[in-house]
Enzyme design. Sequence first.
Site, PDB file in Angstrom:
ATOM      1  N   MET A  14      39.560  12.905  59.910  1.00  0.00           N
ATOM      2  CA  MET A  14      39.539  11.465  59.688  1.00  0.00           C
ATOM      3  C   MET A  14      38.219  10.945  59.106  1.00  0.00           C
ATOM      4  SD  MET A  14      40.583   8.380  62.289  1.00  0.00           S
ATOM      5  CE  MET A  14      39.304   8.673  63.496  1.00  0.00           C
ATOM      6  N   ASP A  41      44.504  17.954  59.581  1.00  0.00           N
ATOM      7  CA  ASP A  41      45.211  16.676  59.503  1.00  0.00           C
ATOM      8  C   ASP A  41      44.328  15.597  58.889  1.00  0.00           C
ATOM      9  OD1 ASP A  41      47.638  14.990  60.605  1.00  0.00           O
ATOM     10  OD2 ASP A  41      45.834  13.880  61.154  1.00  0.00           O
ATOM     11  N   TYR A  46      42.153   7.323  55.325  1.00  0.00           N
ATOM     12  CA  TYR A  46      40.920   7.719  56.023  1.00  0.00           C
ATOM     13  C   TYR A  46      39.727   7.727  55.091  1.00  0.00           C
ATOM     14  CZ  TYR A  46      43.696   9.423  60.027  1.00  0.00           C
ATOM     15  OH  TYR A  46      44.532   9.529  61.120  1.00  0.00           O
ATOM     16  N   HIS A 127      52.673   7.116  58.769  1.00  0.00           N
ATOM     17  CA  HIS A 127      51.524   6.820  59.630  1.00  0.00           C
ATOM     18  C   HIS A 127      51.848   5.789  60.713  1.00  0.00           C
ATOM     19  CE1 HIS A 127      46.838   6.808  59.470  1.00  0.00           C
ATOM     20  NE2 HIS A 127      47.286   6.889  60.701  1.00  0.00           N
ATOM     21  N   ASN A 154      53.256   6.944  65.588  1.00  0.00           N
ATOM     22  CA  ASN A 154      53.227   5.540  66.001  1.00  0.00           C
ATOM     23  C   ASN A 154      54.533   4.809  65.690  1.00  0.00           C
ATOM     24  OD1 ASN A 154      50.337   5.821  66.669  1.00  0.00           O
ATOM     25  ND2 ASN A 154      50.059   5.869  64.455  1.00  0.00           N
TER      26      ASN A 154
END
Length: 322
Positions: A14, A41, A46, A127, A154
């Site tokens: 990230m 990942d 990001y 995402h 999410n």
Amino acid sequence: MTQTRQSPLVLGAMMFGTAVDEDTSFALLDRFVERGGAWIDTADCYAFWAAGDGRGGASERVLGRWLAARPGVRERVRIATKLGAEPLEPGSWPARREGLSAAAVRHAFAGSLDRLGIDRVDLLWLHQEDRSVPIEETVDALAGLAADRFGVSNHPAWLVERGRAHALRSGARPFDALQLNATYLRPRPGTLPPGVEHRFGVLSDEQADYAAEHGMAVWAYTPLLSGAYDNPAKAIPPVYDHPGNAARLRVLDAVAAETGAARGQVVLAWLLRRGLRPMLGGSKPHQLDTALDGVELELSDEQMERLSAADRFAWASPYAER
């Protein structure tokens, strides 16, 4: 770099290219692969909040340059990226973000492949949910993309099921992975831990049950509370301050003492035994090595039972003995 047994740990990229400079990012990636790491990942957004121009993409660009500088490493690693959360203009998140329309999905994915310098990803995540677009439209758009697998982060379980059902009806590949926040401690009901920006971002019993029923992988982000389990300078966030977690911490301390491991390492081992793949977003080599050691820690069945039963009550299970 020497090849070893593949590690189940996921390296989260990230902050690569923003808070973590490129040299450090390369060193972490090299060490990860040297110790058998495979899954990396990232996301197209990001890290827009840490970038001077308010745009994402820095992490993917760093990964692309690393892949280009390490001939042959692409065959040894698996790349996962996410789309849907990049702000349309700097400062517009969360009100205006790219979302999950068919056009947005295709545009975002093309950008990710360009920044990564590859022609295919191993896993593509949605995402965060976008209720302005039917999930069926998003699933149809994914079907034409160069990705081996698709997952969701999410999202509520009902929306994941709707997307999977549409994919199965249309002959497309259904989602087979969830990415959610999960750790050993439980947040108080109605709260979100730091770093979780989504209403359905914390792994619930329902999501875990849904994933198990359908054989879906579950990836756990922020499993170490950003170091708070073991770093005295970092307090455990207030959302975890309740009697159930006081009981959990007592057992965690005891098992850590028995194994000679750090508390965070026990947490990683506990997550793995429960079928969750932990993700590490550390910025220092020693943090990475500690986590890689943690996922190799073997907990006994008795230790697992004590850790899991620390705050269990009979009414919590529909099948509990009366």
